[in-house]
Design an enzyme around this catalytic site. Structure first.
Site, mmCIF file in Angstrom:
data_model
loop_
_atom_site.group_PDB
_atom_site.id
_atom_site.type_symbol
_atom_site.label_atom_id
_atom_site.label_comp_id
_atom_site.label_asym_id
_atom_site.label_seq_id
_atom_site.Cartn_x
_atom_site.Cartn_y
_atom_site.Cartn_z
ATOM 1 N N ARG A 79 18.132 -3.317 8.286
ATOM 2 C CA ARG A 79 18.044 -4.733 7.936
ATOM 3 C C ARG A 79 19.424 -5.377 7.977
ATOM 4 O O ARG A 79 19.647 -6.408 7.361
ATOM 5 C CB ARG A 79 17.446 -4.887 6.533
ATOM 6 C CG ARG A 79 15.981 -4.492 6.430
ATOM 7 C CD ARG A 79 15.079 -5.501 7.077
ATOM 8 N NE ARG A 79 13.670 -5.247 6.790
ATOM 9 C CZ ARG A 79 12.682 -5.953 7.305
ATOM 10 N NH1 ARG A 79 12.955 -6.951 8.133
ATOM 11 N NH2 ARG A 79 11.430 -5.675 7.018
ATOM 12 N N ASP A 143 5.107 -11.097 12.483
ATOM 13 C CA ASP A 143 5.029 -12.478 11.991
ATOM 14 C C ASP A 143 4.722 -13.498 13.091
ATOM 15 O O ASP A 143 4.382 -14.643 12.792
ATOM 16 C CB ASP A 143 6.341 -12.869 11.308
ATOM 17 C CG ASP A 143 6.561 -12.113 10.010
ATOM 18 O OD1 ASP A 143 5.563 -11.804 9.338
ATOM 19 O OD2 ASP A 143 7.724 -11.825 9.676
ATOM 20 N N ALA A 204 -12.030 -17.652 4.315
ATOM 21 C CA ALA A 204 -11.379 -17.955 3.042
ATOM 22 C C ALA A 204 -11.518 -19.432 2.690
ATOM 23 O O ALA A 204 -11.410 -20.300 3.553
ATOM 24 C CB ALA A 204 -9.902 -17.568 3.109
ATOM 25 N N LYS A 232 -22.171 -21.448 -5.284
ATOM 26 C CA LYS A 232 -21.389 -20.449 -4.550
ATOM 27 C C LYS A 232 -20.796 -19.461 -5.546
ATOM 28 O O LYS A 232 -20.087 -19.847 -6.480
ATOM 29 C CB LYS A 232 -20.284 -21.129 -3.748
ATOM 30 C CG LYS A 232 -19.551 -20.202 -2.814
ATOM 31 C CD LYS A 232 -18.575 -20.987 -1.930
ATOM 32 C CE LYS A 232 -17.808 -20.083 -0.997
ATOM 33 N NZ LYS A 232 -18.668 -19.371 -0.049
ATOM 34 N N HIS A 268 2.889 -2.591 2.557
ATOM 35 C CA HIS A 268 3.414 -2.139 3.837
ATOM 36 C C HIS A 268 2.376 -1.484 4.746
ATOM 37 O O HIS A 268 2.652 -1.229 5.917
ATOM 38 C CB HIS A 268 4.576 -1.171 3.603
ATOM 39 C CG HIS A 268 5.784 -1.834 3.016
ATOM 40 N ND1 HIS A 268 6.038 -1.827 1.666
ATOM 41 C CD2 HIS A 268 6.775 -2.550 3.590
ATOM 42 C CE1 HIS A 268 7.151 -2.502 1.431
ATOM 43 N NE2 HIS A 268 7.611 -2.957 2.578
#
Length: 318
Positions: A79, A143, A204, A232, A268
């Protein structure tokens, strides 16, 4: 190729980062590279003198195929972000001394935004010092947030795994005869592509993205109450990592609605699932294309995929 090659990987692993490495390695060997070195743990490892001769580790086409199918980062990762050249020329002098000692003429770096930043700084320093080393960035990030490409290898594989995992989490909440609320926290510190895609794919009711951090929690609570009034039973909230606080959010929502609210943080595990066919093919193709571009004399570039074609862009634009 009239010199040696070095390749490194940095940032978080993906299920196909090694496919990019395999594409670079095989094409460099086919193009006549004398040696192909691999940095251990990226540019940070190189600064510490950690590298291997990959030809001593990869001895057959089967080894290349196995590398292409292996998730995580074969060479390790880091990193570490290079300093600005104006602030620390010694670091760059040290890197270029190592590269010169190894007779490196071609430098490849696989990763996301910070990795492209590394390529840019090294490219700039090569121009300043008159070095003839050529540099090329190879995209990799779950990403999907690199500016020059419509698709970054790793994104599709992560999204497939997360969407399937979400479905199982949601099913668990649906089996009860009482209402439940499920919050699923998904990776995406600064970019919400995975949260958005997986949230839509799983129906969602609310998707919270880092690009719109100032979300209204009371509005979500009101939405839950109104949906419950309509009959719902289950409410799904996808929460991007960049927003976080899923556990405390769950406590607040449960207190406000009186409905059992569960938060699941996937962590992860999202990065290392089985790759999609598209991801694996694109990753190895981009690795191979990076070598071809440098052999054509191009440098200070990054490979991309745009509007149906594999392309390359100036590192400044990336």
């Amino acid at each position: 190729m009239d010199g040696n090659v070095i390749v490194g990987q940095s940032g978080g692993p993906t299920s196909v980062i090694n496919s990019s490495l395999a594409g670079v390695y095989k094409t460099a060997i086919d193009r006549g590279a004398k040696k192909v070195y691999g940095m251990l743990h990226g540019i940070k490892g190189l600064l510490d003198g950690q590298y291997v001769d990959l030809s001593e580790k990869i001895n057959s086409t089967m080894d290349i195929d196995l590398l292409k199918r292996t998730p995580s980062s074969y060479l390790g990762s880091c990193r570490y972000k290079l300093p600005e050249i104006s602030e620390d020329r010694e670091t760059f002098d040290k890197i270029f001394k190592i590269l010169d000692d190894l007779d490196i003429k071609y430098f490849f770096y696989i990763g996301g935004n910070d990795s492209m930043d590394t390529i840019k700084k090294l490219s700039d320093y090569a121009i300043v010092t008159g070095s003839d080393i050529k540099f090329m960035g190879v995209p990799k990030t779950i990403d999907n947030d690199l500016a020059v490409t419509d698709h970054t290898p790793g994104f599709g594989s992560a999204a497939k795994f997360i969407a399937a995992t979400m479905k199982e989490i949601i099913r668990d909440g649906l089996v009860y005869d009482y209402p439940t609320i499920t919050i699923v926290e998904i990776m995406g510190r600064n970019a919400g592509y995975i949260a958005l895609w997986c949230g839509i794919a799983n129906g969602a009711e609310d998707i919270l993205l880092p690009e719109k951090y100032d979300y209204d929690e009371q509005k979500i609570i009101n939405n839950i109450i109104e949906n419950r009034r309509k009959g719902k039973k289950h409410h799904i909230i996808v929460n991007a990592e960049g927003i976080g606080h899923s556990t405390s959010m769950a406590r607040r929502i449960e207190a406000a609605t009186g409905i059992e609210t569960r938060a699941t943080i996937l962590g992860h595990m999202q990065r290392g699932g089985s790759p999609t066919c598209k991801d694996r093919v694109y990753a190895s193709t981009m690795g191979a294309l990076a070598v071809d571009l440098l052999c054509e004399g191009k440098t200070n570039r990054v490979v991309g995929y745009r509007h149906g074609d594999f392309v390359d862009y100036d590192i400044d634009e990336a």
